[in-house]
Design a protein around this motif. Sequence first.
Motif, PDB file in Angstrom:
ATOM      1  N   PRO B 107       0.824  -1.220   0.000  1.00 42.68           N
ATOM      2  CA  PRO B 107       0.000   0.000   0.000  1.00 42.68           C
ATOM      3  C   PRO B 107       0.863   1.277   0.000  1.00 42.68           C
ATOM      4  O   PRO B 107       0.477   2.267  -0.618  1.00 42.68           O
ATOM      5  N   ALA B 108       2.007   1.238   0.666  1.00 40.33           N
ATOM      6  CA  ALA B 108       2.856   2.431   0.746  1.00 40.33           C
ATOM      7  C   ALA B 108       3.344   2.879  -0.631  1.00 40.33           C
ATOM      8  O   ALA B 108       3.659   4.052  -0.843  1.00 40.33           O
ATOM      9  N   LEU B 109       3.375   1.924  -1.573  1.00 45.08           N
ATOM     10  CA  LEU B 109       3.759   2.248  -2.946  1.00 45.08           C
ATOM     11  C   LEU B 109       2.881   3.371  -3.494  1.00 45.08           C
ATOM     12  O   LEU B 109       3.340   4.227  -4.263  1.00 45.08           O
ATOM     13  N   GLY B 110       1.619   3.378  -3.056  1.00 41.55           N
ATOM     14  CA  GLY B 110       0.661   4.368  -3.536  1.00 41.55           C
ATOM     15  C   GLY B 110       0.923   5.793  -3.055  1.00 41.55           C
ATOM     16  O   GLY B 110       0.297   6.739  -3.533  1.00 41.55           O
ATOM     17  N   VAL B 116       9.974   3.073  -1.496  1.00 40.24           N
ATOM     18  CA  VAL B 116       9.099   1.916  -1.345  1.00 40.24           C
ATOM     19  C   VAL B 116       9.266   0.969  -2.527  1.00 40.24           C
ATOM     20  O   VAL B 116       9.341  -0.256  -2.360  1.00 40.24           O
ATOM     21  N   ALA B 117       9.365   1.538  -3.727  1.00 39.19           N
ATOM     22  CA  ALA B 117       9.563   0.726  -4.927  1.00 39.19           C
ATOM     23  C   ALA B 117      10.912   0.005  -4.853  1.00 39.19           C
ATOM     24  O   ALA B 117      11.023  -1.172  -5.204  1.00 39.19           O
ATOM     25  N   LEU B 118      11.924   0.713  -4.356  1.00 40.20           N
ATOM     26  CA  LEU B 118      13.254   0.112  -4.194  1.00 40.20           C
ATOM     27  C   LEU B 118      13.176  -1.072  -3.227  1.00 40.20           C
ATOM     28  O   LEU B 118      13.721  -2.151  -3.482  1.00 40.20           O
ATOM     29  N   ALA B 121      11.355  -4.034  -4.828  1.00 42.18           N
ATOM     30  CA  ALA B 121      12.220  -4.681  -5.821  1.00 42.18           C
ATOM     31  C   ALA B 121      13.229  -5.579  -5.106  1.00 42.18           C
ATOM     32  O   ALA B 121      13.471  -6.723  -5.520  1.00 42.18           O
ATOM     33  N   ALA B 122      13.794  -5.084  -3.997  1.00 39.44           N
ATOM     34  CA  ALA B 122      14.758  -5.874  -3.222  1.00 39.44           C
ATOM     35  C   ALA B 122      14.089  -7.114  -2.619  1.00 39.44           C
ATOM     36  O   ALA B 122      14.678  -8.198  -2.589  1.00 39.44           O
ATOM     37  N   VAL B 123      12.847  -6.968  -2.164  1.00 38.98           N
ATOM     38  CA  VAL B 123      12.106  -8.120  -1.618  1.00 38.98           C
ATOM     39  C   VAL B 123      11.950  -9.195  -2.692  1.00 38.98           C
ATOM     40  O   VAL B 123      12.146 -10.391  -2.434  1.00 38.98           O
TER      41      VAL B 123
END
Lengths: 143, 142
Positions: B107-110, B116-118, B121-123
């Motif tokens: 949700p934080a991506l929003g 958050v995107a970084l 991607a790492a996850v």
Amino acid sequence: METAFTPFASLTGGAFIGLGAVLLMLGLGRIFGATGILSGAVFAESRDELTWRLALIVGMVLAPGLIFGVTGAMPALTVPISPTMIVIGGVIVGLGASLGSGCTSGHGVCGLSRLSVRSLVAVPTFMVTAAITVFLIRHVFGG
Amino acid sequence: MKHLYALLTGLVFGTGIALSGMMDPAKVLNFFDVAGAWDPSLAFVMGGALVVTFFGYRLVWRRDTALFGARFQVPTSTTIDARLVGGSALFGVGWGIAGFCPGAAIPALGTGHWEVALFLAAVTVGFFLRRVLSPMPAKAAS
């Protein structure tokens, strides 16, 4: 950095998180575990495995926009760590949560509420290692 | 219809994450910083979520199947092994470093923060790493 203690907002938010988990079980018969949903979308082997997870993810991503639309402000988000640490932390989160079959939502919310033995072991384990990690970074290495 | 339902369900969950403070790494890390700037708010998040889920699940399971016809898929394993404990321990270390967990980060991506995107991607790289290190198909319980 201090953050404000927000018991009422956190309790309300928690209730919505729980409601989301219950609605997913009611509608699709699935556990609301973010690790399983994300990795299930990344490694989906059929269109049917992919689409409901994508729909769920899209709904999650739209939430801050909804909050913005209603209140006029985005939810607070402060990242107190460096991009390098985000990447290191992220890789460890992905590896650990998929090895341990779950994270805060899957083991924490869904697992504990089902009184799953595995979750009753997993949750204290990750809470303790997270606290130790924060202690070491902030108070021993002085990050 | 099923997909619209899933989208709305994600929206409810994500709204909860946003209201609760879970998507703010500053707040999450302070929850774990008992010896420093401790902020116990997140205990209330877990409390609120558990009460609703504990009773909600039991109401739902009075039905034979889910609304869209699927049977309820609930993990049944009770095996406590090194994989569960070690994986969970690692997850906690990563959570303590980054301050994000997957359910909060999606949700934080929003919010549009690039960090958050970084993180996500790492996850995903971590998911691939797990497949390389231990190719046994781990059925994600959650």
